[in-house]
Design a protein around this motif. Structure first.
Motif, PDB file in Angstrom:
ATOM      1  N   LEU A 186       7.502  12.386  -1.919  1.00 26.00           N
ATOM      2  CA  LEU A 186       8.206  11.126  -1.742  1.00 26.00           C
ATOM      3  C   LEU A 186       7.189   9.994  -1.698  1.00 26.00           C
ATOM      4  O   LEU A 186       6.011  10.207  -1.424  1.00 26.00           O
ATOM      5  CB  LEU A 186       9.070  11.145  -0.477  1.00 26.00           C
ATOM      6  CG  LEU A 186       8.370  11.330   0.881  1.00 26.00           C
ATOM      7  CD1 LEU A 186       7.835  10.011   1.445  1.00 26.00           C
ATOM      8  CD2 LEU A 186       9.318  11.976   1.887  1.00 26.00           C
ATOM      9  N   GLU A 187       7.680   8.794  -1.990  1.00 27.44           N
ATOM     10  CA  GLU A 187       6.834   7.598  -1.921  1.00 27.44           C
ATOM     11  C   GLU A 187       7.402   6.650  -0.879  1.00 27.44           C
ATOM     12  O   GLU A 187       8.536   6.184  -1.002  1.00 27.44           O
ATOM     13  CB  GLU A 187       6.775   6.896  -3.277  1.00 27.44           C
ATOM     14  CG  GLU A 187       5.955   5.611  -3.251  1.00 27.44           C
ATOM     15  CD  GLU A 187       6.135   4.758  -4.505  1.00 27.44           C
ATOM     16  OE1 GLU A 187       5.174   4.088  -4.901  1.00 27.44           O
ATOM     17  OE2 GLU A 187       7.250   4.762  -5.072  1.00 27.44           O
ATOM     18  N   ASP A 188       6.611   6.357   0.154  1.00 32.34           N
ATOM     19  CA  ASP A 188       6.991   5.367   1.154  1.00 32.34           C
ATOM     20  C   ASP A 188       6.478   4.016   0.666  1.00 32.34           C
ATOM     21  O   ASP A 188       5.277   3.764   0.613  1.00 32.34           O
ATOM     22  CB  ASP A 188       6.364   5.724   2.511  1.00 32.34           C
ATOM     23  CG  ASP A 188       6.950   4.892   3.645  1.00 32.34           C
ATOM     24  OD1 ASP A 188       7.511   3.815   3.372  1.00 32.34           O
ATOM     25  OD2 ASP A 188       6.829   5.311   4.817  1.00 32.34           O
ATOM     26  N   ARG A 189       7.414   3.126   0.296  1.00 34.70           N
ATOM     27  CA  ARG A 189       7.064   1.844  -0.302  1.00 34.70           C
ATOM     28  C   ARG A 189       6.975   0.720   0.732  1.00 34.70           C
ATOM     29  O   ARG A 189       6.771  -0.449   0.378  1.00 34.70           O
ATOM     30  CB  ARG A 189       8.083   1.474  -1.384  1.00 34.70           C
ATOM     31  CG  ARG A 189       8.109   2.485  -2.528  1.00 34.70           C
ATOM     32  CD  ARG A 189       9.117   2.108  -3.605  1.00 34.70           C
ATOM     33  NE  ARG A 189       8.877   0.794  -4.186  1.00 34.70           N
ATOM     34  CZ  ARG A 189       7.986   0.545  -5.143  1.00 34.70           C
ATOM     35  NH1 ARG A 189       7.215   1.525  -5.601  1.00 34.70           N
ATOM     36  NH2 ARG A 189       7.851  -0.670  -5.628  1.00 34.70           N
ATOM     37  N   ARG A 190       7.109   1.058   2.000  1.00 39.81           N
ATOM     38  CA  ARG A 190       7.125   0.025   3.032  1.00 39.81           C
ATOM     39  C   ARG A 190       5.758  -0.489   3.478  1.00 39.81           C
ATOM     40  O   ARG A 190       5.628  -1.668   3.838  1.00 39.81           O
ATOM     41  CB  ARG A 190       7.898   0.549   4.253  1.00 39.81           C
ATOM     42  CG  ARG A 190       9.361   0.854   3.964  1.00 39.81           C
ATOM     43  CD  ARG A 190      10.032   1.570   5.122  1.00 39.81           C
ATOM     44  NE  ARG A 190       9.473   2.902   5.333  1.00 39.81           N
ATOM     45  CZ  ARG A 190       9.794   3.700   6.345  1.00 39.81           C
ATOM     46  NH1 ARG A 190      10.667   3.278   7.255  1.00 39.81           N
ATOM     47  NH2 ARG A 190       9.255   4.903   6.453  1.00 39.81           N
ATOM     48  N   PRO A 191       4.699   0.325   3.500  1.00 43.78           N
ATOM     49  CA  PRO A 191       3.423  -0.166   4.048  1.00 43.78           C
ATOM     50  C   PRO A 191       2.885  -1.390   3.314  1.00 43.78           C
ATOM     51  O   PRO A 191       2.928  -1.476   2.084  1.00 43.78           O
ATOM     52  CB  PRO A 191       2.492   1.043   3.878  1.00 43.78           C
ATOM     53  CG  PRO A 191       3.393   2.225   3.900  1.00 43.78           C
ATOM     54  CD  PRO A 191       4.630   1.769   3.181  1.00 43.78           C
ATOM     55  N   ALA A 192       2.363  -2.340   4.090  1.00 39.83           N
ATOM     56  CA  ALA A 192       1.742  -3.543   3.541  1.00 39.83           C
ATOM     57  C   ALA A 192       0.323  -3.225   3.079  1.00 39.83           C
ATOM     58  O   ALA A 192      -0.272  -2.217   3.461  1.00 39.83           O
ATOM     59  CB  ALA A 192       1.719  -4.642   4.602  1.00 39.83           C
ATOM     60  N   CYS A 194       0.873  -1.174   0.000  1.00 38.56           N
ATOM     61  CA  CYS A 194       0.000   0.000   0.000  1.00 38.56           C
ATOM     62  C   CYS A 194       0.913   1.228   0.000  1.00 38.56           C
ATOM     63  O   CYS A 194       0.960   1.991   0.971  1.00 38.56           O
ATOM     64  CB  CYS A 194      -0.932  -0.010   1.210  1.00 38.56           C
ATOM     65  SG  CYS A 194      -2.445   0.928   0.961  1.00 38.56           S
ATOM     66  N   HIS A 195       1.659   1.391  -1.087  1.00 36.98           N
ATOM     67  CA  HIS A 195       2.607   2.500  -1.215  1.00 36.98           C
ATOM     68  C   HIS A 195       1.898   3.816  -0.934  1.00 36.98           C
ATOM     69  O   HIS A 195       0.798   4.065  -1.432  1.00 36.98           O
ATOM     70  CB  HIS A 195       3.225   2.527  -2.609  1.00 36.98           C
ATOM     71  CG  HIS A 195       3.883   1.234  -2.998  1.00 36.98           C
ATOM     72  ND1 HIS A 195       4.016   0.844  -4.312  1.00 36.98           N
ATOM     73  CD2 HIS A 195       4.435   0.259  -2.248  1.00 36.98           C
ATOM     74  CE1 HIS A 195       4.632  -0.318  -4.359  1.00 36.98           C
ATOM     75  NE2 HIS A 195       4.892  -0.696  -3.115  1.00 36.98           N
ATOM     76  N   THR A 196       2.554   4.657  -0.139  1.00 32.58           N
ATOM     77  CA  THR A 196       1.935   5.910   0.285  1.00 32.58           C
ATOM     78  C   THR A 196       2.773   7.094  -0.166  1.00 32.58           C
ATOM     79  O   THR A 196       3.912   7.274   0.284  1.00 32.58           O
ATOM     80  CB  THR A 196       1.771   5.919   1.817  1.00 32.58           C
ATOM     81  OG1 THR A 196       0.973   4.794   2.208  1.00 32.58           O
ATOM     82  CG2 THR A 196       1.075   7.195   2.274  1.00 32.58           C
ATOM     83  N   ASN A 197       2.208   7.862  -1.084  1.00 30.63           N
ATOM     84  CA  ASN A 197       2.865   9.074  -1.582  1.00 30.63           C
ATOM     85  C   ASN A 197       2.508  10.233  -0.663  1.00 30.63           C
ATOM     86  O   ASN A 197       1.349  10.391  -0.267  1.00 30.63           O
ATOM     87  CB  ASN A 197       2.403   9.352  -3.012  1.00 30.63           C
ATOM     88  CG  ASN A 197       2.736   8.194  -3.944  1.00 30.63           C
ATOM     89  OD1 ASN A 197       3.853   8.056  -4.404  1.00 30.63           O
ATOM     90  ND2 ASN A 197       1.752   7.347  -4.219  1.00 30.63           N
ATOM     91  N   TYR A 198       3.515  11.052  -0.360  1.00 38.57           N
ATOM     92  CA  TYR A 198       3.332  12.052   0.693  1.00 38.57           C
ATOM     93  C   TYR A 198       4.072  13.334   0.338  1.00 38.57           C
ATOM     94  O   TYR A 198       5.201  13.305  -0.170  1.00 38.57           O
ATOM     95  CB  TYR A 198       3.863  11.480   2.008  1.00 38.57           C
ATOM     96  CG  TYR A 198       4.016  12.462   3.136  1.00 38.57           C
ATOM     97  CD1 TYR A 198       2.923  13.138   3.672  1.00 38.57           C
ATOM     98  CD2 TYR A 198       5.282  12.701   3.694  1.00 38.57           C
ATOM     99  CE1 TYR A 198       3.078  14.034   4.719  1.00 38.57           C
ATOM    100  CE2 TYR A 198       5.439  13.583   4.752  1.00 38.57           C
ATOM    101  CZ  TYR A 198       4.326  14.255   5.259  1.00 38.57           C
ATOM    102  OH  TYR A 198       4.473  15.140   6.298  1.00 38.57           O
TER     103      TYR A 198
END
Length: 429
Positions: free
Chosen positions: A386-392, A305-309
């Motif tokens: 930025l894109e946080d690619r860690r969330p499941a 569930c990649h989260t762009n922020y």
């Protein structure tokens, strides 16, 4: 819209023979033909014949589901939706309101039996629902609504599974509020055949061809579940969810939809409502939805569930320096974020299949094998996101979005830790 999403006789017939899904590419294209039924399978034959001979009953039920009540009454149906005891399961129930409403403040609080959802003991089981966001109901149509709620004790305290309350507190902070945090959330999910828990379109107990042709693929041999994705897309638009796109994913039977850009707490409300719609649509289709981050072991992509922020400062001139400072802070709280980013994520974040290792923080430009990815366009313009690619895929969007805001806007590392980490990550901030 109600007609589009209502269960069809074809779908009902398919449910009597779940294994037929594996030979079908589209859930509503499955046709169970009488001549293919085994003469020895008397029970199945009887079930299908019963449904085939009772199409008039199914049609009558559909006509009632599609009734427009507006000409006859001002009363509407409100579907109250909340998160259950696992922190990922959704629950809902309906109530009648005397007239249409436009704001959650107009809605009454309600209660439910928390002992039946794993959220309260039997001797003190009442949990109170606080309406927080309203969406149009694509299943019932008219003035009927979906209501996203969070959960409290009778004394007004948020119960432990209520993550929205803390998120709302963070987003109401003056410093956070002034930065107008934007989120774009990429929700991946996997469709499974019922009873066998195997991806839609896959031969039961076996595998399709290797990954490669399925991502954004077109064709009966590459795309399985498109009708569900499209039905969900339209339902979200009807409901008022800020959905921005969909696509087929790398693993066949896996799809993604994107929500955003959304500001603050709205991101979590919209993702949860979109998940609810997807659960309801797969329920009607007779297909199982899973948000497991690694539904199939082996050489297959997981589900994230990649989260762009971004913040206001990141989007303005000189924003790339603000982004690098945010990345620095995120690196120093890496394990805290990992612990809040979803269950089973260690099976997904292995350093393979477009992921970074769960144990090591990394960042890069256009690198999908990093914890944090920065786009080429952001680097070129010197501002962006930025894109946080860690969330499941099973992450709680209230938790992830508020933690990103807290870490990058409210939390301050020690100067020593900041300097050492900046050197290690080659960040000049």
């Amino acid at each position: 819209m109600a007609q589009i999403l209502a269960a069809s006789p074809t779908c009902q017939m398919r449910l009597t023979k779940p294994s037929s899904i594996s030979s079908s590419k589209l859930w509503n294209s499955v046709v169970l033909k009488q001549k293919k039924l085994s003469s020895t399978s008397k029970v199945r034959s009887f079930k299908v014949m019963a449904l085939q001979s009772d199409n008039s009953t199914i049609n009558r039920v559909e006509s009632l589901l599609n009734l427009d009540t507006k000409p006859f009454t001002d009363r509407i149906i409100a579907e109250y939706i909340w998160i259950g005891g696992s922190g990922i399961d959704l629950r809902s129930k309906s109530r009648t309101l005397e007239k249409p409403v436009e704001d959650p403040s107009e809605l009454p609080k309600w209660n439910y039996d928390g002992s039946s959802t794993g959220q309260a003991p039997g001797e003190d089981s009442e949990v109170i629902l606080y309406p927080q966001a309203i969406f149009r109901d694509p299943f019932r149509g008219g003035n009927n609504i979906l209501v996203i709620c969070d959960t409290y004790t009778p004394a007004g305290e948020p119960i432990p599974t209520n993550k929205r309350a803390k998120a709302a507190e963070i987003f109401s902070n003056k410093k956070v509020n002034e930065e107008i945090p934007w989120f774009g959330i990429e929700q991946e999910y996997t469709l499974l055949q019922p009873n066998v828990n195997w991806p839609l379109g896959w031969p039961v107990g076996a595998y399709p061809g290797p990954q490669g042709p399925y991502y954004c693929g077109v064709g009966a041999e590459k795309s399985w579940g498109r009708d569900i994705s499209d039905a969900h897309y339209k339902a979200c638009l009807y409901a008022g969810i800020n959905i921005s796109g969909t696509n087929g994913e790398v693993m066949p039977g896996q799809w993604e939809f994107q929500v955003g850009p959304s500001v603050g707490i709205e991101a979590g409300d919209h993702v949860w409502c979109a998940r609810y719609l997807l659960e309801r649509i797969t329920e009607q289709a007779g297909v199982v939805l899973t948000l497991d981050p690694k539904p199939i072991e082996g050489d297959w992509n997981g589900a994230g569930c990649h989260t762009n922020y971004s913040t206001k400062s990141m989007r303005e001139e000189g924003g790339f320096e603000v982004i690098k400072k945010a990345i620095l802070n995120l690196s120093l709280r890496h394990m805290e974020h990992i612990s809040a980013y979803g269950e089973g994520n260690e099976r997904r974040l292995t350093g393979k299949h477009e992921t970074a290792s769960i144990d090591q923080f990394s960042w890069g430009v256009a690198n999908r094998g990093c914890s944090i990815r920065v786009g080429r366009d952001t680097e070129k313009k010197g501002k962006g996101y930025l894109e946080d690619r860690r969330p499941a895929s099973n992450m709680d969007p209230y938790v992830v979005t508020s933690l990103l805001a807290e870490t990058t806007l409210l939390w301050e590392p020690t100067l020593e830790a900041e300097a050492l980490t900046a050197q290690k990550l080659s960040l000049k901030v």
